[in-house]
Design an enzyme around this catalytic site. Structure first.
Site, mmCIF file in Angstrom:
data_model
loop_
_atom_site.group_PDB
_atom_site.id
_atom_site.type_symbol
_atom_site.label_atom_id
_atom_site.label_comp_id
_atom_site.label_asym_id
_atom_site.label_seq_id
_atom_site.Cartn_x
_atom_site.Cartn_y
_atom_site.Cartn_z
ATOM 1 N N GLY A 58 17.326 -3.353 2.385
ATOM 2 C CA GLY A 58 16.761 -3.936 3.604
ATOM 3 C C GLY A 58 15.277 -4.202 3.427
ATOM 4 N N GLY A 79 22.958 9.148 2.966
ATOM 5 C CA GLY A 79 21.621 9.357 2.405
ATOM 6 C C GLY A 79 21.546 10.443 1.348
ATOM 7 N N THR A 80 20.323 10.945 1.179
ATOM 8 C CA THR A 80 20.072 12.023 0.223
ATOM 9 C C THR A 80 20.959 13.212 0.558
ATOM 10 N N GLY A 135 13.952 7.587 4.336
ATOM 11 C CA GLY A 135 13.993 8.897 3.692
ATOM 12 C C GLY A 135 12.923 9.149 2.642
ATOM 13 N N ARG A 137 22.626 2.271 -0.991
ATOM 14 C CA ARG A 137 23.672 2.986 -1.744
ATOM 15 C C ARG A 137 25.042 2.407 -1.383
ATOM 16 N N VAL A 177 2.569 23.754 -15.093
ATOM 17 C CA VAL A 177 3.117 23.101 -16.281
ATOM 18 C C VAL A 177 2.150 21.999 -16.677
ATOM 19 N N HIS A 203 31.069 43.756 18.357
ATOM 20 C CA HIS A 203 31.022 44.741 17.275
ATOM 21 C C HIS A 203 32.324 44.685 16.493
ATOM 22 N N MET A 215 10.820 18.057 5.925
ATOM 23 C CA MET A 215 11.842 17.167 5.359
ATOM 24 C C MET A 215 13.186 17.879 5.434
HETATM 25 P P1 FAD Z 1 17.639 10.168 3.502
HETATM 26 O O1 FAD Z 1 18.737 11.129 3.630
HETATM 27 O O2 FAD Z 1 16.815 10.192 2.276
HETATM 28 O O3 FAD Z 1 18.316 8.730 3.660
HETATM 29 C C1 FAD Z 1 17.615 7.545 3.500
HETATM 30 C C2 FAD Z 1 18.572 6.468 3.080
HETATM 31 O O4 FAD Z 1 17.899 5.226 3.127
HETATM 32 C C3 FAD Z 1 19.067 6.615 1.648
HETATM 33 O O5 FAD Z 1 20.475 6.589 1.625
HETATM 34 C C4 FAD Z 1 18.493 5.407 0.917
HETATM 35 O O6 FAD Z 1 19.376 4.888 -0.063
HETATM 36 C C5 FAD Z 1 18.330 4.424 2.050
HETATM 37 N N1 FAD Z 1 17.295 3.423 1.837
HETATM 38 C C6 FAD Z 1 16.000 3.617 1.491
HETATM 39 N N2 FAD Z 1 15.339 2.448 1.470
HETATM 40 C C7 FAD Z 1 16.238 1.494 1.813
HETATM 41 C C8 FAD Z 1 16.149 0.087 1.978
HETATM 42 N N3 FAD Z 1 14.994 -0.583 1.839
HETATM 43 N N4 FAD Z 1 17.275 -0.582 2.324
HETATM 44 C C9 FAD Z 1 18.447 0.078 2.493
HETATM 45 N N5 FAD Z 1 18.574 1.410 2.364
HETATM 46 C C10 FAD Z 1 17.485 2.095 2.036
HETATM 47 N N6 FAD Z 1 17.846 19.434 4.264
HETATM 48 C C11 FAD Z 1 18.395 20.339 5.102
HETATM 49 O O7 FAD Z 1 18.133 20.293 6.295
HETATM 50 N N7 FAD Z 1 19.268 21.287 4.646
HETATM 51 C C12 FAD Z 1 19.595 21.381 3.338
HETATM 52 O O8 FAD Z 1 20.373 22.255 2.963
HETATM 53 C C13 FAD Z 1 19.016 20.467 2.432
HETATM 54 N N8 FAD Z 1 19.321 20.531 1.132
HETATM 55 C C14 FAD Z 1 18.770 19.619 0.282
HETATM 56 C C15 FAD Z 1 19.072 19.719 -1.075
HETATM 57 C C16 FAD Z 1 18.531 18.822 -1.966
HETATM 58 C C17 FAD Z 1 18.884 18.938 -3.433
HETATM 59 C C18 FAD Z 1 17.677 17.776 -1.501
HETATM 60 C C19 FAD Z 1 17.110 16.769 -2.451
HETATM 61 C C20 FAD Z 1 17.369 17.677 -0.163
HETATM 62 C C21 FAD Z 1 17.903 18.597 0.741
HETATM 63 N N9 FAD Z 1 17.601 18.562 2.105
HETATM 64 C C22 FAD Z 1 18.137 19.485 2.948
HETATM 65 C C23 FAD Z 1 16.700 17.541 2.662
HETATM 66 C C24 FAD Z 1 17.526 16.419 3.335
HETATM 67 O O9 FAD Z 1 18.382 15.855 2.387
HETATM 68 C C25 FAD Z 1 16.597 15.370 3.920
HETATM 69 O O10 FAD Z 1 15.676 15.985 4.799
HETATM 70 C C26 FAD Z 1 17.395 14.337 4.709
HETATM 71 O O11 FAD Z 1 18.354 13.704 3.897
HETATM 72 C C27 FAD Z 1 16.461 13.281 5.306
HETATM 73 O O12 FAD Z 1 17.207 12.348 6.004
HETATM 74 P P2 FAD Z 1 16.702 10.852 6.182
HETATM 75 O O13 FAD Z 1 17.752 10.164 6.990
HETATM 76 O O14 FAD Z 1 15.316 10.827 6.692
HETATM 77 O O15 FAD Z 1 16.620 10.230 4.723
HETATM 78 P P1 NAI Z 2 9.162 22.431 -1.722
HETATM 79 O O1 NAI Z 2 8.012 21.795 -1.075
HETATM 80 O O2 NAI Z 2 10.080 23.290 -0.936
HETATM 81 O O3 NAI Z 2 8.661 23.339 -2.940
HETATM 82 C C1 NAI Z 2 7.905 22.848 -3.980
HETATM 83 C C2 NAI Z 2 7.251 24.012 -4.696
HETATM 84 O O4 NAI Z 2 6.672 23.522 -5.880
HETATM 85 C C3 NAI Z 2 6.147 24.677 -3.893
HETATM 86 O O5 NAI Z 2 6.321 26.059 -3.944
HETATM 87 C C4 NAI Z 2 4.885 24.226 -4.585
HETATM 88 O O6 NAI Z 2 3.833 25.152 -4.497
HETATM 89 C C5 NAI Z 2 5.369 24.086 -6.015
HETATM 90 N N1 NAI Z 2 4.607 23.164 -6.837
HETATM 91 C C6 NAI Z 2 4.043 21.993 -6.481
HETATM 92 N N2 NAI Z 2 3.465 21.416 -7.549
HETATM 93 C C7 NAI Z 2 3.683 22.238 -8.609
HETATM 94 C C8 NAI Z 2 3.353 22.183 -9.986
HETATM 95 N N3 NAI Z 2 2.694 21.152 -10.492
HETATM 96 N N4 NAI Z 2 3.752 23.196 -10.789
HETATM 97 C C9 NAI Z 2 4.441 24.252 -10.280
HETATM 98 N N5 NAI Z 2 4.776 24.348 -8.976
HETATM 99 C C10 NAI Z 2 4.407 23.352 -8.161
HETATM 100 O O7 NAI Z 2 9.932 21.234 -2.435
HETATM 101 P P2 NAI Z 2 11.386 21.138 -3.062
HETATM 102 O O8 NAI Z 2 11.915 22.490 -3.366
HETATM 103 O O9 NAI Z 2 11.285 20.142 -4.138
HETATM 104 O O10 NAI Z 2 12.221 20.531 -1.865
HETATM 105 C C11 NAI Z 2 11.867 19.250 -1.310
HETATM 106 C C12 NAI Z 2 12.225 19.180 0.130
HETATM 107 O O11 NAI Z 2 13.616 19.175 0.324
HETATM 108 C C13 NAI Z 2 11.657 20.344 0.893
HETATM 109 O O12 NAI Z 2 10.618 19.858 1.700
HETATM 110 C C14 NAI Z 2 12.754 20.874 1.728
HETATM 111 O O13 NAI Z 2 12.427 20.792 3.079
HETATM 112 C C15 NAI Z 2 13.951 19.977 1.442
HETATM 113 N N6 NAI Z 2 15.071 20.849 1.113
HETATM 114 C C16 NAI Z 2 15.590 21.647 2.077
HETATM 115 C C17 NAI Z 2 16.596 22.527 1.796
HETATM 116 C C18 NAI Z 2 17.101 23.416 2.864
HETATM 117 O O14 NAI Z 2 16.783 23.187 4.012
HETATM 118 N N7 NAI Z 2 17.911 24.411 2.535
HETATM 119 C C19 NAI Z 2 17.186 22.616 0.464
HETATM 120 C C20 NAI Z 2 16.542 21.762 -0.482
HETATM 121 C C21 NAI Z 2 15.555 20.901 -0.145
#
Ligand code: FAD
Ligand code: NAI
Length: 467
Positions: free
Chosen positions: A115, A40-41, A145, A35, A238, A446, A320
């Site tokens: 990479g 990251g994500t 990630g 990116r 679905v 409190h 995750m």
């Molecule tokens: P990532 O954050 O996915 O980072 C991996 C990086 O590697 C990316 O930037 C990617 O571009 C890069 N990359 C991949 N392959 C290559 C390559 N070959 N060369 C160079 N770069 C590369 N977690 C929480 O704990 N709290 C939350 O509130 C939360 N909210 C979330 C909301 C959403 C909508 C989503 C999708 C996820 C959320 N998560 C949350 C999950 C969290 O984002 C991930 O668990 C976390 O980002 C994982 O970190 P990571 O470093 O393993 O990977």
């Molecule tokens: P999730 O694993 O939390 O939930 C996916 C849901 O989809 C489950 O309830 C599952 O039973 C359902 N499902 C699976 N296949 C289906 C299908 N074909 N039809 C209908 N339902 C189906 O995954 P989600 O919400 O996509 O999040 C991904 C990851 O990101 C999670 O593992 C979470 O740890 C992380 N994340 C964390 C956050 C936080 O810590 N606040 C916020 C957002 C994401």
């Protein structure tokens, strides 16, 4: 400048935090990120932007529903989605810029590009123009990630059928939003758009939302979301979608009976999980093994089957979560300099940032029953907490679970405003192997919401005062 002690591929929470810790420990570190922004994500399309929108939409709802009760008369709030999105972008940019600063401060060399591991100790970086640089490293850390899990038969176009990434940047508030998957993303982003006016229907394959969470929490929380206007189609899958200029027709089927139905939506959000991302990394060629779920296989010290190649974060086993990835980054850096880096996987909190929030750490009642562990439960409702009443945040409760014989805390589950902040005193308590009595006898200021945590700990011994 192409020889390093460590090359980290991916600068999400796992990679960037691991890189900083390694640099603090005196190692010469490079990072590679495809990116054009670090973080990251999590920082770019995950935790941070979703929380910016959750906060803003929560304020919108407060103004709409609670201000009058608090004695503040204002005209009905008007949504300026453009400004809300600009707020989100500013928060993202501020955070990613913060990582640039931290890399400079810690003398970490950052390479932009894809990479690819060429061999043990050799990584190629290919930038957007196709220019390739080769780096050498004593150790390579894979921190690449995860990516959105696709739903077979449903094409995500990020326009009408969106993943979480598209769900964070809708151009308008949909009238009808169908969320596929009643997990964390579905409920958080569903909450954002519901607060802004969308009619949200969650289609969940299983019989309950938030699988794996404490059953009592899920039951109560589902009721609260229904009160907020969420509709649920549980035990439903679905089977197909048909997109037209008008919107999307979503064909669903009851998982057990097979009863079919077609639902109408303006936007469909697919949130059925995420999968590890290893494409283009060259793992096959160097012989790095994956596990049965496509994750990079590691031992208890983050080491792959190939000498000098390690992996952390979403790309390996475990929840995750950003903070899990960060802990692994720190632990691995420490292991690589000969220290005793360690992650306690039994005490990783999880928070769902809805309103009320859900925060949880340790075991659920269902898990303990399955394991045959005898336990006591203490509960306390926020409706009996003075501060919660003052803030109109009385929904929810704290549930403490402690070992029946020793009183050692085994788990805590909180549904309530600021649950995600309150959970950490229990995290700390569990790290020290503490008992519910330890918390019950700690003085809490409190009036605070945290007093409910103390009261729930007291309730384990049936001696709570206020309920
Ligand atoms: P990532 O954050 O996915 O980072 C991996 C990086 O590697 C990316 O930037 C990617 O571009 C890069 N990359 C991949 N392959 C290559 C390559 N070959 N060369 C160079 N770069 C590369 N977690 C929480 O704990 N709290 C939350 O509130 C939360 N909210 C979330 C909301 C959403 C909508 C989503 C999708 C996820 C959320 N998560 C949350 C999950 C969290 O984002 C991930 O668990 C976390 O980002 C994982 O970190 P990571 O470093 O393993 O990977
Ligand atoms: P999730 O694993 O939390 O939930 C996916 C849901 O989809 C489950 O309830 C599952 O039973 C359902 N499902 C699976 N296949 C289906 C299908 N074909 N039809 C209908 N339902 C189906 O995954 P989600 O919400 O996509 O999040 C991904 C990851 O990101 C999670 O593992 C979470 O740890 C992380 N994340 C964390 C956050 C936080 O810590 N606040 C916020 C957002 C994401």
């Amino acid at each position: 400048m192409t020889d390093f002690d460590i090359v980290v591929i991916g600068t999400g929470p796992g990679g960037y935090v691991g890189a900083i810790r390694a640099a603090q420990l005196g190692l010469k570190v490079a990072v590679i990120e495809k990116r054009h922004a670090h973080g990251g994500t999590c920082l770019n399309v995950g935790c941070i932007p979703s929380k910016a929108l959750l906060h803003a939409s929560e304020m919108f709802e407060e103004a709409e529903h609670n201000f009058a009760t608090l004695g503040i008369d204002v005209s009905a709030p008007k949504l300026n989605l453009g400004n809300m999105m600009a707020h989100k972008q500013k928060v993202i940019d501020g955070n990613t810029a913060g990582i640039d600063y931290l890399f400079k401060k810690n003398k970490i060399t950052a390479f932009q590009g894809m990479g690819k591991i060429l061999a043990v100790g050799k990584v190629a970086v290919t930038d957007d123009d196709g220019k390739v640089i080769e780096l050498s490293a004593k150790n390579i850390i894979i921190a690449t990630g995860s990516e959105v899990m696709p739903l077979p038969g449903v094409e995500i176009d990020e326009d009408k059928i969106v993943s979480s990434t598209g769900g964070l940047e809708l151009k308008g508030v949909p009238k009808k939003l169908i969320v596929v998957g009643g997990g964390v993303i579905g409920l958080e982003l569903g909450s954002v758009w519901s607060r802004l006016g969308a009619e949200v229907t969650v289609v969940e394959f299983l019989d309950n939302i938030l699988p794996g969470m404490d059953g009592e929490v899920v039951k109560n929380f589902t009721r609260m979301l229904k009160k907020q206007g969420f509709k649920f189609k549980l035990g439903t899958k679905v089977v197909g979608t048909e997109t037209s200029a008008k919107g999307v027709k979503v064909s669903v089927e009851a998982a057990k009976s097979g009863k079919a139905e077609v639902l109408d939506a303006d936007i469909v959000l697919v949130a059925i999980g995420r999968r590890p991302f290893t494409a283009g990394l060259g793992l096959d060629a160097v012989g790095v093994k994956l596990d049965e779920r496509g994750r990079v296989a590691i031992d208890g010290h983050f080491k792959t089957n190939v000498e000098g190649i390690y992996a952390i974060g979403d790309v390996v086993v475990g929840p995750m979560l950003a903070h899990k990835a960060e802990e692994e980054g720190v632990a691995l850096a420490e292991i690589l300099v000969g220290q005793a880096g360690h992650v306690n996987y039994d005490v990783i909190p999880g928070v769902v940032y809805t309103m009320p929030e859900i925060a949880t750490v340790g075991k659920t009642e269902e898990q303990l029953k399955a394991e045959g562990v005898a336990y006591n439960v203490g509960k306390f409702p926020f409706s009996a907490n003075g501060r919660a009443k003052a803030m109109l945040k009385t929904d929810g409760f704290v549930k403490f679970i402690a070992d029946k014989a020793t009183d050692k805390v085994l788990g805590c589950h909180i549904v309530g405003a600021s649950a995600g902040e309150m959970i950490h005193e229990v995290v700390l308590l569990m790290e020290f192997g503490g008992s519910s009595e330890d918390l019950a006898r700690s003085c809490h200021a409190h009036p605070t919401m945290s007093e409910a945590v103390k009261e729930a700990a007291m309730a384990v011994d049936k001696r709570q005062i206020h309920s």
